[in-house]
Design an enzyme around this catalytic site. Structure first.
Site, PDB file in Angstrom:
ATOM      1  CD  GLU A   1      41.482  47.379  44.134  1.00 57.05           C
ATOM      2  OE1 GLU A   1      41.305  46.828  43.027  1.00 57.05           O
ATOM      3  OE2 GLU A   1      41.962  46.784  45.104  1.00 57.05           O
TER       4      GLU A   1
ATOM      5  CD  GLU B   1      39.375  42.786  44.594  1.00 61.58           C
ATOM      6  OE1 GLU B   1      39.950  41.847  44.028  1.00 61.58           O
ATOM      7  OE2 GLU B   1      38.962  43.790  43.998  1.00 61.58           O
TER       8      GLU B   1
HETATM    9  C1  GAL Z   1      41.490  44.028  41.890  1.00 62.71           C
HETATM   10  C2  GAL Z   1      42.599  43.836  42.911  1.00 62.71           C
HETATM   11  C3  GAL Z   1      43.793  44.715  42.605  1.00 62.71           C
HETATM   12  C4  GAL Z   1      44.162  44.610  41.153  1.00 62.71           C
HETATM   13  C5  GAL Z   1      42.951  44.942  40.311  1.00 62.71           C
HETATM   14  C6  GAL Z   1      43.225  44.886  38.830  1.00 62.71           C
HETATM   15  O1  GAL Z   1      40.543  43.013  41.911  1.00 62.71           O
HETATM   16  O2  GAL Z   1      42.143  44.131  44.193  1.00 62.71           O
HETATM   17  O3  GAL Z   1      44.868  44.345  43.425  1.00 62.71           O
HETATM   18  O4  GAL Z   1      44.588  43.321  40.881  1.00 62.71           O
HETATM   19  O5  GAL Z   1      41.937  44.011  40.582  1.00 62.71           O
HETATM   20  O6  GAL Z   1      42.068  45.160  38.095  1.00 62.71           O
END
Ligand code: GAL
Length: 676
Positions: free
Chosen positions: A322, A165
């Site tokens: 994710e 990110e």
């Molecule tokens: C994302 C990040 C992950 C984790 C997740 C939690 O933005 O890439 O590593 O922190 O948020 O929601």
């Protein structure tokens, strides 16, 4: 290293994908370094049970892989590679460069980022380093090279996940390396200080520069800082981060030219990278999305994020890198997803072009700042509702293998320009009610409610394939975009423009003459004066619609007036107009319309553009993915009642024949496959 200095007109449309399985990908981030080895064995058995076939590893493992500068320890990672491979689970290997180790911060303190108001940030966290630090770039390339050398030929490796990110949680840094790099970036963009002074309008407040090293990053200052300078600093920061990505990607490509490389975007939720530019540099677009738990319409925002991801990919399949099985840990109230919500979310991403559905993360962390974040495997283990739903989702994805590679066709494009977001969000705009995102969400939602498939497009992109283009408060429209939009309508396209669009060029300079300089001709009108409204003030239109927030004093030249203001500061003047221009037409909406007022207007526009629009039936979201020979109709029931929908073919989740009508039970999804 070469990156383009302006956003590319159109994203790439390559259909590159991961080697291995022909089906969909399922899995998530996996952080075995937080657990003893016996837990890994349990994890892998559970992954098999859920049908997981891809995990992202080593994302934050730099401190473990390189405990001292130049000393590497891959013993754990070798082991985990071996175990996953034996189990038939493929690997998305991350470069761990979003979290430099403690030794790095001690040795290279000048790599620490400085915020706009002058605070030098500490470590003990992740995500931030000065993107222009030469030591950071060198150290990042070194660990990347070690990983690429070691695992290049490992059969489990199917994808590279560079960093994590970029641009989050903060992106711009005001440290000395960044200031020096910014000056070089400006020299490349403007060549001479005379040009820079002109483009930045430095005669205003006597800010004229006589030497390059007089130029600073636009730090917090006593009053509002030069906005052309701030706009360029945003561009520079996006480019500096992109150089960091390319720096690592190019190391990787030397060792594994055939394994795709990506990095995870946050399409609508992180505005620091100009993703249209970034999308050209990744082999496959990957995106992270988290629901705003407290918004009742968060599934609509999810759809918008997924549609933007697909558009950034030029329509090609993309990876949902994710999302969450339940609550996150970083919102004010971390509301958990209820039964079925995770599956609906996943299938909405899939319906909108994602061919990989991944989560953060596989097993919940017991320690660290994310210990209250949901996971595929919660703290409570496998005897839980969440785990059962994770297993069920694996089965569902297994039944949807045939969807892989099919595409969504959209005839409507919403314009999305990160530069316009940057510019519009600066201070001292004519009204606090002006919001690029607010209008984007309003128009997107109105189209979503009518189950109209939407792509996003950059204003300079080739728009010829779209019957309708919508520009929701597109404040910054450069000359190329102006020409493109005007030409699109002249050649037969239909354009809808909402207020405060086309006002400034790419340097945040107001176009000469009356607004909206970039769109005067195509809209067939001029705006001698903006007439923003008081807080909560409403105005009535002659067609009975109600507007808020904004009105304009409009003088039409060639446009036809569709409705006038009955009251308010623009009383008697045009409120809604339509200009027939060349073979197409352009609407202008000069006030903030919402709900049925916006919906009914859009319906007229859709009809004129020849686009079929049906009101969604009590919350059933419909999307079609297709190939030349097959069609997949996704029906996602967000309501509490069973619904019926016309369809024929085979319902893939239940493997049953459908003849004329399919039942979509409350809260569930159905996917009807038919051949064309
Ligand atoms: C994302 C990040 C992950 C984790 C997740 C939690 O933005 O890439 O590593 O922190 O948020 O929601």
């Amino acid at each position: 290293m070469s990156i383009h200095t302006t956003s590319p007109a159109s994203p790439p449309t390559t259909d590159r994908w991961l080697k291995g399985t022909t089906g969909l990908r399922y899995g998530g981030d996996y952080n075995p370094e937080q657990w003893p080895r016996e837990t890994w064995l349990e994890d892998i058995a559970l992954m098999k049970q859920a049908g997981i076939n891809l995990v992202s590893i080593a994302i934050f493992a730099w401190g473990i892989l390189e405990p001292r500068e130049g000393e590497y320890d891959f013993s754990q990672l070798d082991d985990i590679f071996g175990l996953l491979h034996e189990a038939g689970i493929d690997i998305d290997l991350a470069t761990p460069t979003a979290a430099p180790p403690a030794w790095f911060w001690k040795k290279y303190p000048d790599s620490r980022p400085v915020t706009r108001d002058g605070i030098t940030l500490g470590n003990g966290s992740r995500g931030m380093v000065s993107p222009s630090s030469p030591d950071y770039r060198r150290a990042a390339a070194a660990i990347t090279e070690q990983l690429a050398r070691r695992y290049a030929n490992h059969p489990a490796l199917v994808l590279w996940h560079v960093h994590n990110e970029y641009g989050a949680p903060i992106s711009d840094s005001y440290d000395d390396h960044s200031v020096a790099a910014f000056r070089m970036w400006l020299q490349k963009r403007y060549a001479t200080l005379d040009t820079l002074n002109e483009k930045w309008g430095t005669t205003f407040w006597g800010q004229v520069y006589g030497e390059w090293d007089e130029i600073d990053a636009p730090r917090q200052s006593a009053s509002v800082t030069n906005q052309a300078q701030r706009l360029d600093f945003h561009r520079f920061t996006s480019d500096a981060l992109l150089e960091c990505y390319i720096n690592e990607r190019d190391v990787i490509r030397r060792f594994t030219p055939d394994i795709p490389v990506t990095t995870n975007f946050m399409a609508t939720n992180c505005l620091s990278p100009d993703y249209w530019k970034w999308a050209r540099e990744v082999d496959i677009v990957a995106n992270d999305h988290y629901l705003v738990a407290e918004r009742a319409d968060n599934h609509v925002l999810l759809a918008m994020d997924a549609d933007l991801s697909r558009s950034l990919a030029g329509g090609a399949p993309w990876i949902l890198m994710e999302h969450s099985t339940g609550a996150v840990n970083w919102q004010p109230r971390n509301i958990a997803k209820r039964a079925g919500e995770m599956a609906r979310n996943s299938l909405s991403h899939l319906a909108r072009g994602a061919d990989a559905i991944l989560f953060f993360q596989f097993r919940a962390s017991r320690f660290g700042v994310e210990k209250f974040h949901s996971a595929m495997l919660p703290h409570a283990g496998a005897e839980t509702r969440v785990w059962r739903e994770v297993v069920a989702l694996g089965e569902t994805l297994g039944s949807l293998e045939a969807v892989r590679g099919s595409r969504v066709q959209a005839r409507v494009a919403l314009l999305w320009d990160t530069e316009s977001f940057w510019a519009q969000d600066f201070e001292w705009r004519p009204s606090a009610e002006l919001g690029h995102r607010e209008r984007l969400e309003a128009f997107y939602t109105a189209l979503w409610n009518r189950n109209v498939s939407v792509d996003f497009a950059h204003p300079t992109a080739d728009l010829t394939g779209y019957a309708l283009v919508v520009a929701p408060s597109l404040y910054l429209v450069g000359p190329a975009a102006s020409e493109n939009l005007t030409g699109y309508v002249r050649d037969g396209g239909h354009l809808v423009v909402s207020y405060f669009s086309g006002i400034v060029d790419e340097n945040d300079t107001v176009y000469a003459g009356a607004a909206p300089g970039a769109l005067r001709e195509v809209l067939g009108l001029t705006i001698p004066e903006f007439l923003p409204l008081h807080e909560n003030e409403t105005v009535t239109l002659s067609d009975s619609r109600t507007g808020t927030a904004w009105t304009d004093d409009i003088e039409v030249s060639t446009a036809e007036v569709l409705a006038r203001y009955v009251d308010g500061p623009a009383a008697g003047g045009p409120a809604l107009t339509r200009n027939v221009y060349g073979a197409g037409s352009a609407w202008y909406i000069s006030t903030k319309l919402t709900g049925t007022d916006l919906d009914s207007l859009l319906l007229d526009v859709l009809n004129t553009a020849g686009i079929e629009a049906a009101r969604s039936i009590d919350g059933v979201e419909t999307i079609i993915r297709s190939t030349d020979t097959d069609e997949f109709l996704f029906l996602i029931n967000h309501s509490d009642a069973d619904q019926s929908w016309p369809a024929s073919g085979t319902e893939l989740l239940t493997n049953t024949a459908v003849d004329g009508t399919v039942l979509v039970p409350a809260g569930l999804t159905r996917v009807v496959h038919s051949t064309l």
